[in-house]
Scaffold this motif. Sequence first.
Motif, PDB file in Angstrom:
ATOM      1  N   ALA A  55       0.836  -1.204   0.000  1.00 31.52           N
ATOM      2  CA  ALA A  55       0.000   0.000   0.000  1.00 31.52           C
ATOM      3  C   ALA A  55       0.872   1.256   0.000  1.00 31.52           C
ATOM      4  O   ALA A  55       0.548   2.243  -0.674  1.00 31.52           O
ATOM      5  CB  ALA A  55      -0.952  -0.005   1.197  1.00 31.52           C
ATOM      6  N   SER A  56       1.981   1.218   0.704  1.00 34.64           N
ATOM      7  CA  SER A  56       2.895   2.369   0.733  1.00 34.64           C
ATOM      8  C   SER A  56       3.497   2.625  -0.644  1.00 34.64           C
ATOM      9  O   SER A  56       3.580   3.779  -1.093  1.00 34.64           O
ATOM     10  CB  SER A  56       4.007   2.149   1.761  1.00 34.64           C
ATOM     11  OG  SER A  56       3.476   2.122   3.067  1.00 34.64           O
ATOM     12  N   MET A  57       3.909   1.571  -1.333  1.00 35.71           N
ATOM     13  CA  MET A  57       4.463   1.731  -2.679  1.00 35.71           C
ATOM     14  C   MET A  57       3.425   2.329  -3.628  1.00 35.71           C
ATOM     15  O   MET A  57       3.738   3.220  -4.422  1.00 35.71           O
ATOM     16  CB  MET A  57       4.945   0.385  -3.236  1.00 35.71           C
ATOM     17  CG  MET A  57       6.229  -0.095  -2.621  1.00 35.71           C
ATOM     18  SD  MET A  57       6.942  -1.542  -3.463  1.00 35.71           S
ATOM     19  CE  MET A  57       5.610  -2.726  -3.394  1.00 35.71           C
ATOM     20  N   LEU A  58       2.200   1.826  -3.533  1.00 34.87           N
ATOM     21  CA  LEU A  58       1.134   2.348  -4.389  1.00 34.87           C
ATOM     22  C   LEU A  58       0.849   3.816  -4.070  1.00 34.87           C
ATOM     23  O   LEU A  58       0.693   4.634  -4.984  1.00 34.87           O
ATOM     24  CB  LEU A  58      -0.134   1.513  -4.217  1.00 34.87           C
ATOM     25  CG  LEU A  58      -0.082   0.119  -4.841  1.00 34.87           C
ATOM     26  CD1 LEU A  58      -1.191  -0.770  -4.269  1.00 34.87           C
ATOM     27  CD2 LEU A  58      -0.186   0.199  -6.360  1.00 34.87           C
ATOM     28  N   MET A  59       0.803   4.163  -2.796  1.00 38.01           N
ATOM     29  CA  MET A  59       0.521   5.540  -2.394  1.00 38.01           C
ATOM     30  C   MET A  59       1.638   6.474  -2.867  1.00 38.01           C
ATOM     31  O   MET A  59       1.372   7.564  -3.392  1.00 38.01           O
ATOM     32  CB  MET A  59       0.344   5.617  -0.879  1.00 38.01           C
ATOM     33  CG  MET A  59      -0.046   6.986  -0.374  1.00 38.01           C
ATOM     34  SD  MET A  59      -1.593   7.630  -1.051  1.00 38.01           S
ATOM     35  CE  MET A  59      -2.757   6.468  -0.390  1.00 38.01           C
ATOM     36  N   GLU A  60       2.876   6.066  -2.700  1.00 36.62           N
ATOM     37  CA  GLU A  60       3.998   6.905  -3.144  1.00 36.62           C
ATOM     38  C   GLU A  60       3.962   7.119  -4.652  1.00 36.62           C
ATOM     39  O   GLU A  60       4.202   8.231  -5.136  1.00 36.62           O
ATOM     40  CB  GLU A  60       5.318   6.283  -2.698  1.00 36.62           C
ATOM     41  CG  GLU A  60       5.537   6.410  -1.194  1.00 36.62           C
ATOM     42  CD  GLU A  60       6.656   5.533  -0.652  1.00 36.62           C
ATOM     43  OE1 GLU A  60       7.290   4.776  -1.434  1.00 36.62           O
ATOM     44  OE2 GLU A  60       6.884   5.603   0.573  1.00 36.62           O
ATOM     45  N   ALA A  61       3.650   6.079  -5.411  1.00 35.65           N
ATOM     46  CA  ALA A  61       3.549   6.212  -6.869  1.00 35.65           C
ATOM     47  C   ALA A  61       2.409   7.157  -7.249  1.00 35.65           C
ATOM     48  O   ALA A  61       2.546   7.963  -8.177  1.00 35.65           O
ATOM     49  CB  ALA A  61       3.339   4.839  -7.508  1.00 35.65           C
TER      50      ALA A  61
END
Length: 161
Positions: A102-108
């Motif tokens: 979820a963090s990777m998706l949010m950062e992207a």
Amino acid sequence: MILREARSSDLGQIIALEQACFPPEQAASPSALKERIERFGPYFLVAEKGGTIVGMINGMPTNETDLCDEMYEGALLYDPAGGHIMIFGVDTLPAFEHQGIASMLMEAYIKSARKDGRKSIVLTCRKRLIGFYEQFGFVCEGISGSEHGNVVWYQMRIVTG
């Protein structure tokens, strides 16, 4: 882990992911998910691992400044040039939670909104998730006007431009 735009061929996995993450009264309908994949392009991202979609984030650009319930079921307020992005969902398969997906998706998503010159990103979440979104710079604006799924939602915003 691959992050990429959702494709129409992903629909079955996306529906299953949404149903695994939200109760029926809060989950997006299959038709709403299909429309989001078709219309919202770069604002529907999936995380894929070994051919399986293990996470996703989806939303739409609009000129509205607050997320409202009408946005969940259709693209009536969609504007591809809109200044604000409304996030409808951040989902991770339960077996893959707490692995940073979820963090990777949010950062992207935040990076994309900034690159595209959007003014802000808005989402609603349950109270227990406020701290998660604050770590990305989102600020809680209080209880949302949304009554989606008959629960209390908190509206959060990050200024991106």
